[in-house]
Design an enzyme around this catalytic site. Structure first.
Site, PDB file in Angstrom:
ATOM      1  CE  LYS A 114      -3.805   2.190   2.531  1.00 53.79           C
ATOM      2  NZ  LYS A 114      -4.688   2.083   3.714  1.00 53.79           N
TER       3      LYS A 114
ATOM      4  CE  LYS B 123      -6.361   2.058  -1.013  1.00 45.98           C
ATOM      5  NZ  LYS B 123      -7.103   2.131   0.270  1.00 45.98           N
TER       6      LYS B 123
END
Length: 326
Positions: free
Chosen positions: A196, A249
């Site tokens: 992330k 992500k």
């Protein structure tokens, strides 16, 4: 004159049926996970200004939203809560009667066919907007793990099928796995936000979840967008700690990372097609600058081609409709 010798690749592109016959990558409704934002207020359905077509909904609208997904052929949803009360420890995140816990119970009771994924973080619930406990201006890693684990357990108790921790604390998969096992939920998988990045593509989400940090930023725990090898280290740690899925992500600007993670680790890989990626296309489409259907299906297919098995996307409803048409 001697005939030229060269490859005739166009033979396999000559018709629609021929192209379909040799197509390597397929986007399916089963691949799609729809994010939903649930409010504690009653009788509210708010469109997020920066995300046209995406709504914050109160519990009395939730079942209607879930039935729409089922009718479209979407089988999975990830639930984000927008609480009324926030405090420095994010206590509503692990409240057994918190908004996410109540939403999960309602979905499982009224639309049991859906797979319910619980986003497991503190940022929507803390008054400072960070993903953990703040001590002397810093995020206290190990203290935050205790609260994140409590959150995961209450979400499993409520009926979540999958726990998806998004906080990026060191050791969060190990802590949650141990906590779930000890609480009797060894069957519940962990879908880790393993990779992330501290991305500029998250802005509209923070409008929807009311989770903007009140000071500083999240660069001390989310990843530097310039780093590739760090992504592999993060994913490797989560695999060793017991993750069942790995999320990358954002997705569109990190297809190279997705491909490398998929090649190295044999777990299901999830692309998170984030809010900024959604908002840009929506804005361009509303201005008539792009063909929305064509560009969305192309980019979702690119995520599958890069290695994604599943895609969390705000375009899930639209994509499901377009896939039915084709």
């Amino acid at each position: 004159m001697k005939e030229l010798e060269f490859k005739r690749h166009r033979r396999l592109r000559s018709t629609d049926n021929m192209r379909a016959l040799v197509r390597e990558t397929h986007l399916l409704k089963d691949d799609l996970i729809f994010p939903i934002f649930v409010l504690e207020e009653n009788d509210v359905k708010n469109e997020v200004p920066s995300m046209p077509g995406v709504y914050q909904v109160s519990l009395n609208y939730l079942t209607e939203e879930m039935n729409e997904l089922v009718n479209l052929g979407i089988k999975s949803v990830i639930v984000f809560g927008v609480p009324q009360e926030k405090d420095e420890a994010g206590s509503e995140a692990y409240n057994e009667e918190g908004i996410v816990q109540r939403a999960i119970r309602q979905i499982k009771e009224e639309v049991p066919s859906l797979t319910v994924i619980a986003d497991t973080c503190l940022c929507q619930y803390t008054d400072h907007g960070h993903c953990g406990v703040v001590r002397n201006g810093d995020i206290a890693n190990d203290e935050s793990l205790e609260l994140i684990t409590k959150t995961a357990i209450t979400q499993a108790q409520a009926g979540a099928d999958i726990i998806a921790p998004s906080n990026m604390m060191d050791g969060f998969v190990a802590a949650i796995r141990q906590g779930l096992d000890e609480a009797g939920y060894s069957q519940i998988p962990v879908m880790s936000y393993a990779v992330k990045y501290a991305s500029a593509f998250y802005g509209p989400f923070r409008d929807a979840a009311h989770s903007t940090p009140q000071f500083g930023d999240r660069k001390a725990y989310q990843m530097d967008p310039a780093n590739r090898l760090e992504a592999i280290r993060e994913a490797e740690s989560d695999v060793e700690e017991g993750a069942d899925f790995l999320i990358v992500k954002p997705s569109l600007a990190y297809l190279d990372i997705m491909r490398e993670v998929k090649d190295r680790f044999r777990l299901p890989l999830v692309a998170y097609n984030v809010s900024g990626e959604y908002a840009m296309i929506k804005a361009a489409a509303q201005n008539g600058w792009v063909d929305e259907k064509a560009i969305v299906l192309e980019k979702l297919t690119a995520m599958k081609r890069a290695g994604a098995d599943l895609i969390i996307t705000y375009f899930a409803k639209d994509a499901a409709k377009w896939l039915s048409e084709s």
